[in-house]
Scaffold this motif. Structure first.
Motif, PDB file in Angstrom:
ATOM      1  N   GLY A   1      -8.679  -3.825  -4.463  1.00 43.89           N
ATOM      2  CA  GLY A   1      -8.849  -3.258  -3.135  1.00 43.89           C
ATOM      3  C   GLY A   1      -7.685  -2.498  -2.538  1.00 43.89           C
ATOM      4  N   LEU A   2      -6.655  -2.141  -3.310  1.00 42.65           N
ATOM      5  CA  LEU A   2      -5.528  -1.371  -2.785  1.00 42.65           C
ATOM      6  C   LEU A   2      -5.813   0.118  -2.936  1.00 42.65           C
ATOM      7  CD1 LEU A   2      -2.569  -1.212  -1.725  1.00 42.65           C
ATOM      8  CD2 LEU A   2      -1.846  -1.177  -4.127  1.00 42.65           C
ATOM      9  N   LEU A   3      -5.738   0.864  -1.826  1.00 42.27           N
ATOM     10  CA  LEU A   3      -5.918   2.310  -1.858  1.00 42.27           C
ATOM     11  C   LEU A   3      -4.612   2.967  -2.289  1.00 42.27           C
ATOM     12  CD1 LEU A   3      -7.717   4.790  -1.251  1.00 42.27           C
ATOM     13  CD2 LEU A   3      -6.933   4.659   1.128  1.00 42.27           C
ATOM     14  N   VAL A   4      -4.675   3.767  -3.365  1.00 40.32           N
ATOM     15  CA  VAL A   4      -3.501   4.389  -3.969  1.00 40.32           C
ATOM     16  C   VAL A   4      -3.717   5.897  -4.044  1.00 40.32           C
ATOM     17  CG1 VAL A   4      -2.049   4.518  -6.026  1.00 40.32           C
ATOM     18  CG2 VAL A   4      -3.049   2.330  -5.363  1.00 40.32           C
ATOM     19  N   GLU A   5      -2.680   6.636  -3.728  1.00 40.51           N
ATOM     20  CA  GLU A   5      -2.684   8.090  -3.874  1.00 40.51           C
ATOM     21  C   GLU A   5      -1.608   8.478  -4.881  1.00 40.51           C
ATOM     22  OE1 GLU A   5      -1.715  12.120  -1.191  1.00 40.51           O
ATOM     23  OE2 GLU A   5      -1.639  10.117  -0.286  1.00 40.51           O
ATOM     24  N   LEU A   6      -1.963   9.328  -5.834  1.00 42.91           N
ATOM     25  CA  LEU A   6      -0.980   9.940  -6.733  1.00 42.91           C
ATOM     26  C   LEU A   6      -0.737  11.365  -6.271  1.00 42.91           C
ATOM     27  CD1 LEU A   6      -2.339   8.820 -10.248  1.00 42.91           C
ATOM     28  CD2 LEU A   6      -0.783   7.597  -8.711  1.00 42.91           C
ATOM     29  N   LEU A   7       0.543  11.758  -6.206  1.00 42.95           N
ATOM     30  CA  LEU A   7       0.913  13.088  -5.730  1.00 42.95           C
ATOM     31  C   LEU A   7       1.921  13.702  -6.690  1.00 42.95           C
ATOM     32  CD1 LEU A   7       1.009  15.345  -3.540  1.00 42.95           C
ATOM     33  CD2 LEU A   7       2.822  14.012  -2.435  1.00 42.95           C
ATOM     34  N   GLU A   8       1.611  14.891  -7.173  1.00 42.56           N
ATOM     35  CA  GLU A   8       2.546  15.627  -8.020  1.00 42.56           C
ATOM     36  C   GLU A   8       2.940  16.909  -7.288  1.00 42.56           C
ATOM     37  OE1 GLU A   8       2.996  16.295 -12.674  1.00 42.56           O
ATOM     38  OE2 GLU A   8       1.201  17.290 -11.888  1.00 42.56           O
ATOM     39  N   SER A   9       4.188  16.983  -6.843  1.00 44.14           N
ATOM     40  CA  SER A   9       4.716  18.190  -6.196  1.00 44.14           C
ATOM     41  C   SER A   9       5.401  19.025  -7.269  1.00 44.14           C
ATOM     42  CB  SER A   9       5.701  17.817  -5.091  1.00 44.14           C
ATOM     43  OG  SER A   9       5.055  17.104  -4.062  1.00 44.14           O
ATOM     44  N   ARG A  10       4.907  20.239  -7.465  1.00 48.44           N
ATOM     45  CA  ARG A  10       5.366  21.076  -8.573  1.00 48.44           C
ATOM     46  C   ARG A  10       6.307  22.184  -8.142  1.00 48.44           C
ATOM     47  NH1 ARG A  10      -0.866  21.526 -10.663  1.00 48.44           N
ATOM     48  NH2 ARG A  10      -1.022  19.456 -11.638  1.00 48.44           N
ATOM     49  N   SER A  11       6.627  22.229  -6.870  1.00 43.58           N
ATOM     50  CA  SER A  11       7.480  23.283  -6.337  1.00 43.58           C
ATOM     51  C   SER A  11       8.236  22.738  -5.139  1.00 43.58           C
ATOM     52  CB  SER A  11       6.624  24.488  -5.915  1.00 43.58           C
ATOM     53  OG  SER A  11       7.351  25.360  -5.071  1.00 43.58           O
ATOM     54  N   PRO A  12       9.458  23.239  -4.899  1.00 39.60           N
ATOM     55  CA  PRO A  12      10.165  22.858  -3.674  1.00 39.60           C
ATOM     56  C   PRO A  12       9.403  23.239  -2.413  1.00 39.60           C
ATOM     57  CG  PRO A  12      11.659  23.944  -5.219  1.00 39.60           C
ATOM     58  CD  PRO A  12      10.274  24.120  -5.761  1.00 39.60           C
ATOM     59  N   ASP A  13       8.440  24.156  -2.533  1.00 41.60           N
ATOM     60  CA  ASP A  13       7.657  24.572  -1.375  1.00 41.60           C
ATOM     61  C   ASP A  13       6.520  23.615  -1.052  1.00 41.60           C
ATOM     62  OD1 ASP A  13       9.203  26.882  -1.029  1.00 41.60           O
ATOM     63  OD2 ASP A  13       7.963  28.003  -2.455  1.00 41.60           O
ATOM     64  N   ALA A  14       6.242  22.650  -1.937  1.00 39.74           N
ATOM     65  CA  ALA A  14       5.184  21.681  -1.658  1.00 39.74           C
ATOM     66  C   ALA A  14       5.517  20.911  -0.381  1.00 39.74           C
ATOM     67  CB  ALA A  14       5.021  20.729  -2.838  1.00 39.74           C
ATOM     68  N   PHE A  15       4.501  20.619   0.411  1.00 41.45           N
ATOM     69  CA  PHE A  15       4.708  20.091   1.759  1.00 41.45           C
ATOM     70  C   PHE A  15       5.476  18.773   1.755  1.00 41.45           C
ATOM     71  CE2 PHE A  15       2.851  18.064   5.705  1.00 41.45           C
ATOM     72  CZ  PHE A  15       3.585  18.839   6.588  1.00 41.45           C
ATOM     73  N   LEU A  16       5.204  17.907   0.785  1.00 40.26           N
ATOM     74  CA  LEU A  16       5.853  16.597   0.723  1.00 40.26           C
ATOM     75  C   LEU A  16       6.790  16.503  -0.483  1.00 40.26           C
ATOM     76  CD1 LEU A  16       2.909  14.241   1.761  1.00 40.26           C
ATOM     77  CD2 LEU A  16       4.789  15.081   3.189  1.00 40.26           C
ATOM     78  N   ALA A  17       7.383  17.612  -0.866  1.00 35.80           N
ATOM     79  CA  ALA A  17       8.328  17.614  -1.984  1.00 35.80           C
ATOM     80  C   ALA A  17       9.540  16.753  -1.658  1.00 35.80           C
ATOM     81  CB  ALA A  17       8.768  19.034  -2.296  1.00 35.80           C
ATOM     82  N   ARG A  18      10.037  16.041  -2.649  1.00 34.52           N
ATOM     83  CA  ARG A  18      11.146  15.109  -2.430  1.00 34.52           C
ATOM     84  C   ARG A  18      12.438  15.832  -2.060  1.00 34.52           C
ATOM     85  NH1 ARG A  18       9.937  10.281  -3.008  1.00 34.52           N
ATOM     86  NH2 ARG A  18      12.099   9.657  -2.822  1.00 34.52           N
ATOM     87  N   CYS A  19      12.574  17.085  -2.391  1.00 32.92           N
ATOM     88  CA  CYS A  19      13.783  17.827  -2.044  1.00 32.92           C
ATOM     89  C   CYS A  19      13.943  17.979  -0.532  1.00 32.92           C
ATOM     90  CB  CYS A  19      13.798  19.195  -2.720  1.00 32.92           C
ATOM     91  SG  CYS A  19      12.447  20.291  -2.209  1.00 32.92           S
ATOM     92  N   LYS A  20      12.893  17.686   0.230  1.00 32.77           N
ATOM     93  CA  LYS A  20      12.976  17.764   1.685  1.00 32.77           C
ATOM     94  C   LYS A  20      13.507  16.472   2.298  1.00 32.77           C
ATOM     95  CE  LYS A  20       9.368  21.257   1.716  1.00 32.77           C
ATOM     96  NZ  LYS A  20       8.030  21.681   2.161  1.00 32.77           N
ATOM     97  N   LEU A  21      13.776  15.486   1.469  1.00 32.10           N
ATOM     98  CA  LEU A  21      14.343  14.212   1.928  1.00 32.10           C
ATOM     99  C   LEU A  21      15.852  14.224   1.769  1.00 32.10           C
ATOM    100  CD1 LEU A  21      11.755  11.864   0.181  1.00 32.10           C
ATOM    101  CD2 LEU A  21      11.788  12.477   2.615  1.00 32.10           C
ATOM    102  N   VAL A  22      16.558  13.490   2.629  1.00 31.04           N
ATOM    103  CA  VAL A  22      18.015  13.387   2.537  1.00 31.04           C
ATOM    104  C   VAL A  22      18.426  12.592   1.297  1.00 31.04           C
ATOM    105  CG1 VAL A  22      20.086  12.482   3.672  1.00 31.04           C
ATOM    106  CG2 VAL A  22      18.281  13.577   5.033  1.00 31.04           C
ATOM    107  N   HIS A  23      17.649  11.546   0.967  1.00 28.82           N
ATOM    108  CA  HIS A  23      17.927  10.702  -0.203  1.00 28.82           C
ATOM    109  C   HIS A  23      16.704  10.706  -1.113  1.00 28.82           C
ATOM    110  CE1 HIS A  23      21.756   8.778   1.070  1.00 28.82           C
ATOM    111  NE2 HIS A  23      21.277   9.003   2.274  1.00 28.82           N
ATOM    112  N   PRO A  24      16.516  11.778  -1.882  1.00 33.42           N
ATOM    113  CA  PRO A  24      15.320  11.868  -2.735  1.00 33.42           C
ATOM    114  C   PRO A  24      15.360  10.934  -3.936  1.00 33.42           C
ATOM    115  CG  PRO A  24      16.725  13.749  -3.112  1.00 33.42           C
ATOM    116  CD  PRO A  24      17.346  12.996  -1.987  1.00 33.42           C
TER     117      PRO A  24
END
Length: 256
Positions: free
Chosen positions: A233-256
């Motif tokens: 019953g756990l809802l899981v999302e998989l996300l693959e960001s393939r570009s720095p322009d992706a909305f939730l790309a890790r490069c937009k975090l201070v500590h990626p």
């Protein structure tokens, strides 16, 4: 070269989603009280098939605010349909978050002054967000501030299909989930999202997950996503960001 199961892997936790009863009150808690930054917003009306498929729920509608912390994002969902209800105690899913702040006592005082969430008397580190999820405050020290830990309650941690999740946000599986699953619209943390590499191969290799739809590419292929629910019953999302322009790309975090 096609993806292979051996090359596919989980990178880190990208975000958790929180179903909220009152978006203004939730923003007061997470932004004004805990220091998250607003990252963007979107929404959808009833009849939006991709949203219903992702959540495996008919007739959804919501306004969503995206927040950013040093090491992860946070999604606030204000569902107008179906009507949210309190998350049942003991339901599988996220039972607590760990949140790093510069000063625990000052943060508790600020939350109390805002009237945001529940701040017990005394000087303990546990507070509750307005929608019921426990938030454990800890001193950030020289590390990242914001979301740094996620505790996921499941029926049997030794048999759960969720793969190991590397840092910087620690993801801990614990037992004790002995109730029926909540709906995605029910209040509190409703899903976890994992940053991954090789989304199709990773999806294919995860047993014990019922995937709601095929891998969906967005923004001309710079990101890909898939939602599913584990057998318990756990809802899981998989996300693959393939570009720095992706909305939730890790490069937009201070500590990626």
């Amino acid at each position: 070269m096609p993806e292979t199961a051996s090359a596919a892997h989980v990178v880190a936790l990208n975000h958790v989603g929180v179903s909220v009863a009152d978006l203004a009150r939730a923003r007061s808690f997470w932004i004004d009280g805990l220091g998250a930054s607003e990252h963007g917003a979107f929404g959808w009306p009833v009849g939006t098939t991709p949203a219903d498929e992702s959540l495996a729920t008919d007739g959804t509608a919501a306004d969503v605010v995206l927040l950013r912390t040093d090491a992860a994002f946070l999604e606030l969902f204000a569902f107008s349909a179906p009507t949210p209800a309190p998350r049942p105690p003991g339901a599988p899913g996220v039972s607590a978050l760990t949140w790093a702040v510069p000063d625990v006592a000052a943060t508790r005082a600020r939350l109390r002054d805002l009237g945001a969430g529940t701040v017990p008397a005394g000087d303990g580190c546990a507070v509750r967000c307005p929608d019921g999820t426990e938030v454990l405050l800890q001193a950030a020290g020289d590390g990242p501030t914001g979301l740094v830990g996620v505790r996921v309650a499941v029926a049997d941690p030794t048999r759960h299909p969720l793969p190991a999740v590397p840092g910087p946000v620690a993801v801990e599986l614990v037992g004790g989930a002995d109730a029926d699953p909540a709906r995605p619209v029910d209040l509190g943390v409703n899903h976890v999202c994992l940053d991954v590499s090789g989304i199709a191969a990773l999806r294919a290799g995860l047993d014990g997950v019922h995937w709601h739809h095929e891998v969906t590419e967005s923004s001309a292929g710079i990101a890909a996503v898939c939602y599913g629910t584990t057998d318990d019953g756990l809802l899981v999302e998989l996300l693959e960001s393939r570009s720095p322009d992706a909305f939730l790309a890790r490069c937009k975090l201070v500590h990626p």
